[in-house]
Motif scaffolding. Structure first.
Motif, PDB file in Angstrom:
ATOM      1  N   LYS A 165       0.796  -1.215   0.000  1.00  0.00           N
ATOM      2  CA  LYS A 165       0.000   0.000   0.000  1.00  0.00           C
ATOM      3  C   LYS A 165       0.836   1.275   0.000  1.00  0.00           C
ATOM      4  O   LYS A 165       0.372   2.327  -0.403  1.00  0.00           O
ATOM      5  CB  LYS A 165      -0.947   0.014   1.194  1.00  0.00           C
ATOM      6  CG  LYS A 165      -2.177   0.825   0.909  1.00  0.00           C
ATOM      7  CD  LYS A 165      -3.111   0.834   2.088  1.00  0.00           C
ATOM      8  CE  LYS A 165      -4.255   1.794   1.827  1.00  0.00           C
ATOM      9  NZ  LYS A 165      -5.128   1.896   2.980  1.00  0.00           N
ATOM     10  N   ASN A 166       2.085   1.192   0.475  1.00  0.00           N
ATOM     11  CA  ASN A 166       2.871   2.427   0.497  1.00  0.00           C
ATOM     12  C   ASN A 166       3.618   2.674  -0.818  1.00  0.00           C
ATOM     13  O   ASN A 166       4.409   3.582  -0.928  1.00  0.00           O
ATOM     14  CB  ASN A 166       3.834   2.436   1.688  1.00  0.00           C
ATOM     15  CG  ASN A 166       4.626   1.145   1.754  1.00  0.00           C
ATOM     16  OD1 ASN A 166       4.542   0.328   0.837  1.00  0.00           O
ATOM     17  ND2 ASN A 166       5.386   0.961   2.809  1.00  0.00           N
ATOM     18  N   SER A 167       3.340   1.837  -1.810  1.00  0.00           N
ATOM     19  CA  SER A 167       3.974   2.114  -3.099  1.00  0.00           C
ATOM     20  C   SER A 167       2.932   2.665  -4.081  1.00  0.00           C
ATOM     21  O   SER A 167       1.743   2.650  -3.809  1.00  0.00           O
ATOM     22  CB  SER A 167       4.613   0.847  -3.655  1.00  0.00           C
ATOM     23  OG  SER A 167       3.668  -0.186  -3.711  1.00  0.00           O
ATOM     24  N   LYS A 168       3.442   3.127  -5.212  1.00  0.00           N
ATOM     25  CA  LYS A 168       2.531   3.697  -6.203  1.00  0.00           C
ATOM     26  C   LYS A 168       2.077   2.598  -7.156  1.00  0.00           C
ATOM     27  O   LYS A 168       2.902   1.824  -7.629  1.00  0.00           O
ATOM     28  CB  LYS A 168       3.267   4.768  -7.013  1.00  0.00           C
ATOM     29  CG  LYS A 168       2.922   6.182  -6.573  1.00  0.00           C
ATOM     30  CD  LYS A 168       3.869   7.161  -7.207  1.00  0.00           C
ATOM     31  CE  LYS A 168       3.442   7.563  -8.605  1.00  0.00           C
ATOM     32  NZ  LYS A 168       4.363   8.553  -9.172  1.00  0.00           N
ATOM     33  N   PHE A 169       0.808   2.567  -7.447  1.00  0.00           N
ATOM     34  CA  PHE A 169       0.305   1.517  -8.334  1.00  0.00           C
ATOM     35  C   PHE A 169       0.983   1.602  -9.701  1.00  0.00           C
ATOM     36  O   PHE A 169       1.380   0.602 -10.274  1.00  0.00           O
ATOM     37  CB  PHE A 169      -1.224   1.623  -8.490  1.00  0.00           C
ATOM     38  CG  PHE A 169      -1.786   0.577  -9.405  1.00  0.00           C
ATOM     39  CD1 PHE A 169      -1.910  -0.739  -8.998  1.00  0.00           C
ATOM     40  CD2 PHE A 169      -2.168   0.910 -10.702  1.00  0.00           C
ATOM     41  CE1 PHE A 169      -2.410  -1.710  -9.852  1.00  0.00           C
ATOM     42  CE2 PHE A 169      -2.670  -0.054 -11.564  1.00  0.00           C
ATOM     43  CZ  PHE A 169      -2.789  -1.372 -11.137  1.00  0.00           C
ATOM     44  N   SER A 170       1.151   2.824 -10.205  1.00  0.00           N
ATOM     45  CA  SER A 170       1.722   2.981 -11.550  1.00  0.00           C
ATOM     46  C   SER A 170       3.146   2.418 -11.601  1.00  0.00           C
ATOM     47  O   SER A 170       3.526   1.754 -12.566  1.00  0.00           O
ATOM     48  CB  SER A 170       1.718   4.450 -11.961  1.00  0.00           C
ATOM     49  OG  SER A 170       2.432   5.212 -11.035  1.00  0.00           O
ATOM     50  N   THR A 171       3.921   2.662 -10.537  1.00  0.00           N
ATOM     51  CA  THR A 171       5.297   2.166 -10.496  1.00  0.00           C
ATOM     52  C   THR A 171       5.314   0.642 -10.476  1.00  0.00           C
ATOM     53  O   THR A 171       6.062  -0.006 -11.204  1.00  0.00           O
ATOM     54  CB  THR A 171       5.987   2.692  -9.211  1.00  0.00           C
ATOM     55  OG1 THR A 171       5.761   4.084  -9.134  1.00  0.00           O
ATOM     56  CG2 THR A 171       7.454   2.413  -9.233  1.00  0.00           C
ATOM     57  N   TRP A 172       4.450   0.124  -9.638  1.00  0.00           N
ATOM     58  CA  TRP A 172       4.366  -1.337  -9.492  1.00  0.00           C
ATOM     59  C   TRP A 172       3.959  -1.979 -10.818  1.00  0.00           C
ATOM     60  O   TRP A 172       4.546  -2.956 -11.274  1.00  0.00           O
ATOM     61  CB  TRP A 172       3.346  -1.626  -8.385  1.00  0.00           C
ATOM     62  CG  TRP A 172       3.134  -3.063  -8.051  1.00  0.00           C
ATOM     63  CD1 TRP A 172       4.024  -3.898  -7.435  1.00  0.00           C
ATOM     64  CD2 TRP A 172       1.960  -3.837  -8.295  1.00  0.00           C
ATOM     65  NE1 TRP A 172       3.458  -5.144  -7.288  1.00  0.00           N
ATOM     66  CE2 TRP A 172       2.205  -5.136  -7.796  1.00  0.00           C
ATOM     67  CE3 TRP A 172       0.724  -3.550  -8.872  1.00  0.00           C
ATOM     68  CZ2 TRP A 172       1.256  -6.157  -7.865  1.00  0.00           C
ATOM     69  CZ3 TRP A 172      -0.226  -4.562  -8.944  1.00  0.00           C
ATOM     70  CH2 TRP A 172       0.040  -5.849  -8.452  1.00  0.00           C
ATOM     71  N   LEU A 173       2.960  -1.368 -11.440  1.00  0.00           N
ATOM     72  CA  LEU A 173       2.462  -1.874 -12.720  1.00  0.00           C
ATOM     73  C   LEU A 173       3.560  -1.819 -13.781  1.00  0.00           C
ATOM     74  O   LEU A 173       3.746  -2.739 -14.575  1.00  0.00           O
ATOM     75  CB  LEU A 173       1.261  -1.026 -13.148  1.00  0.00           C
ATOM     76  CG  LEU A 173       0.592  -1.348 -14.469  1.00  0.00           C
ATOM     77  CD1 LEU A 173      -0.034  -2.734 -14.408  1.00  0.00           C
ATOM     78  CD2 LEU A 173      -0.493  -0.319 -14.772  1.00  0.00           C
TER      79      LEU A 173
END
Lengths: 306, 192, 218
Positions: B74-82
């Motif tokens: 949850k503390n990361s950005k979805f776009s980065t993860w994606l």
């Protein structure tokens, strides 16, 4: 020559059925007539479709609704027979004196979303059956002594019960809630709100038994219609905050045990709301909706301010 | 200040969407697909060099992300993860392709796509050439250049996507740029 | 890599202060070879940065959505709770703006409820009155977004088109009478999206989830 015969047939058909057409519907009918005439349908299809349209208007269905169904159907390149089938279902519902709006709405929705014709036919045909069952349930309840209120209230209740049945809420659960309404001497509108809340909770993942238990308990605790609405909102806002449906339901139950759920709103009222929102300029939008809306309330969806 | 709120705003909205997906409301995932399909598709295209595989890999990236939503922190950005999922998909694809396409074939493609100076003025041709040049970069350099200059990420974000220290990424980007300069010069696109 | 080249790359990385930038540019200006290097590299970067962004094939989203596996939720929910349960409060604070509408929905209800009690006046409460509801959705890549719902007979064109703001949020205001409404957003005329911030959802029977908005009379 062929065109002329077709034109005359259509005109004479219109004239035969025309007496029943209200003046306001005239323009809409004219619109349908023109678009049907311009379509690529065969002569026979054109005539029978136009006849169906007239049946619908004569049965009392708003011409505007019929126009939408015909036009959207043609835009989706549907078969003339499919469009006739839709109108046929609506006419049948209307002739049974059942609320026709949900059926029309579902057709208009399905056509707009590009759903295949047979699927729309299946879903709306099923909905028509549910409306008929709902009608019986509501009439029985009124006969047993529950105050019917206005005709509109009854119609809304039938629609809501039909939707509940459509979402697979068992008939006996619905009638049980009906008996609760009668026992507490509530009007039919209380039945409508209870069933609607139950349907929404079930639709969001609550078990049917739990939803019905919650609603029935609320009535036993003397909750008003507005209280039940608030209960529903409260549960949904907890779900949004990340709670599981199961936990939100259990918490709501224990709050009721303690005698009301007013306390659960504490800390979320006035001050804090303005506090958090003003930093992000949302305070103004709330004020706006407040003054604009007067007695109602303005809300919105999505992110209000950036 | 408002910009900060914006970011948090969107991030929390995305957490809410992810939560709803996990709760079984799969439809809502389409919001995230709509939001990031441009990014994922273009990264895939620049990494793979052709639209068909880019389309396949971009779709697969979204599907894998959906399946792995439970692993999203949850503390990361979805776009980065994606984006990191997309890069991995592209790497796998390139690896699998290496087994099937011969070196000669690749060389032939690059040679046939070399532009004449007259063509250089044409935008589409430049776009094509830049892709041909990117294709020639080693994978690690290409990833760094694509994320830095096509997607405009900063080194911290790139570190999150690629899981490599930002110092290493800087070096890769620098070398990638140097190679690109050379390749483009050979095609008569750059100065000098 | 030589020191000067390092400076050039630092410049291209965009990680220098204004002062440093000036210093580097001064140094480069006095060295024609260095200047040529910078020009060539800038050109390469410029070409990459300005290279045409491809538009995504039209059926992309529907294809992805069609291939999603069915989610078995209970186990994953547990995992999710394990990760996130303790941050619920923090989430509340930072997302005030995103959830402000929901907050308004919940609280204005409470607020109005209180107001009604404190004023003990029913004179300004009429059933036929309308409220203006603002709908928002964030889809920056969309060419056009419309709202369709039972309030507009699911009509996608005409006055149901939403306006795009600079921040990528599409918005529309619609006057509504008290009642429950089903709606969805329609992107580029074909992709149907649920409202991520809706109060609740309802299956439409066709496989979509309609967003539900309730406007209550008080």
């Amino acid at each position: 020559m062929k065109r002329l015969i077709l034109f005359l047939t259509i005109i004479s058909l219109l004239m035969v059925c025309g007496t029943a057409i209200a003046e306001t519907g005239q323009k809409a009918i004219e619109e349908i007539r023109l678009s049907i005439e311009k379509s690529a349908f065969s002569k026979e299809t054109k005539i029978s479709l136009l006849k169906k349209v007239n049946d619908a208007v004569n049965a009392g269905i708003q011409p505007g609704d019929v126009v939408i169904i015909v036009n959207r159907g043609m835009r989706q390149n549907l078969d003339g027979k499919a469009i006739e089938g839709f109108i046929g279902i609506a006419v049948k519902v209307k002739n049974q004196n059942l609320p026709v709006r949900p059926v029309l709405d579902r057709m208009q929705q399905g056509l707009s979303k590009g759903v295949p014709a047979d699927r729309i036919m299946g879903v709306t045909g099923m909905l028509a059956e549910k409306l008929s069952v709902a009608n019986t349930i509501v009439n029985d309840l009124i006969k047993s002594g529950v105050k019917a209120g206005s005709g509109k209230a009854k119609e809304e209740t039938i629609q809501t019960v039909a939707l509940a049945l459509e979402r697979s809420i068992p008939e006996n659960i619905i009638t049980q809630t009906g008996m609760r309404v009668k026992k507490h001497n509530h009007p039919i509108s209380m039945f409508e709100i209870s069933i609607d809340t139950m349907t929404n909770l079930v639709g969001s993942g609550m078990r049917v038994e739990q939803a019905s238990k919650l609603v029935n308990k609320a009535m036993d605790r003397g909750y008003s219609e507005k209280d039940i609405l608030r209960m529903e909102r409260e549960i949904f806002s907890e779900i949004k905050e990340g709670k599981r449906m199961e936990d939100a339901a259990r918490r709501m139950e224990s709050v009721m045990e303690r005698g009301g759920f007013e306390r659960s709103h504490r800390g979320m009222e006035g001050g804090q709301m303005r506090g958090t929102s003003s930093g992000m300029e949302s305070g103004s939008s709330m004020g706006g909706s407040d003054s604009k809306s007067g007695p109602g309330w303005g809300g919105g969806s999505g992110m209000q301010r950036r | 200040m408002y910009k900060k709120v914006d970011k948090d705003d969107m991030q929390s909205e995305e957490y809410s969407i992810i939560k709803q997906c996990m709760d079984g409301n799969a439809d809502i995932y389409s919001v995230l697909v709509e939001r990031y399909k441009g990014m994922v598709y273009n990264v895939a295209y620049r990494m793979l060099g052709e639209t068909e595989s880019a389309n396949d890999m971009a779709q697969e990236s979204f599907i894998s992300a959906y399946i792995a939503l439970k692993d999203f922190k949850k503390n990361s950005k979805f776009s980065t993860w994606l984006c990191s999922i997309a890069i991995n998909k592209c790497r796998d694809h390139l690896r699998s392709k290496k087994d099937t396409v011969s070196i000669d074939e690749i060389a032939e493609v690059s040679v046939s796509k070399i532009a004449t100076p007259e063509d250089a003025a044409c935008n589409r041709q430049i776009s094509h050439d830049i892709q041909t040049a990117l294709n020639e970069l080693p994978e690690e350099y290409r990833e760094a250049v694509v994320l830095k200059h096509v997607e405009g990420l900063d080194y911290n974000e790139m570190e999150n996507v690629l899981g490599v220290s930002s110092n290493t990424l800087k070096i890769r980007t620098h070398r990638g740029r140097e190679m690109l300069k050379k390749l483009l010069r050979e095609r008569g696109i750059s100065h000098g | 890599m030589d020191k000067n080249m390092e400076l050039i790359h630092k410049l291209l990385d965009g990680e220098v202060s204004e002062e440093e930038k000036k210093e580097i540019l001064d140094r480069i200006d006095s060295d024609p070879v260095l200047k040529m290097e910078l020009d060539a590299l800038s050109m390469a970067v410029h070409i990459v940065e300005k290279s045409e962004r491809l538009s995504v094939p039209p059926s992309f989203t529907s294809k992805v959505m069609g291939k999603l596996p069915v989610r078995k939720s209970s186990y994953r929910e547990k995992v999710w709770d394990f990760f996130f349960k303790d941050r619920v409060l923090r989430w509340n604070m930072v997302t005030a703006a995103a959830t402000v509408c929901l907050v308004i929905i919940v609280f204005t209800g409470v607020f109005q409820f209180q107001k009604k009690h404190s004023l003990i006046s029913h004179t300004n409460i009429s059933e036929g009155s309308t409220v203006t509801v603002k709908f928002n959705i964030y889809v920056p890549d969309a060419k056009e977004v419309a709202i369709a719902g039972d309030f507009n007979k699911w009509k996608v064109d005409g006055k149901n088109m939403m306006k795009k703001q600079d921040n990528g949020i599409w918005t529309i205001e619609i006057p509504l009478k008290p009642g429950a409404y089903n709606y969805m957003f329609v992107m580029d005329g074909k992709v149907w999206l649920s409202d991520p911030n809706a109060e609740s959802y309802q299956d439409d029977g066709f496989g979509y989830k309609n967003s539900v908005l309730k406007v209550t009379k008080l």
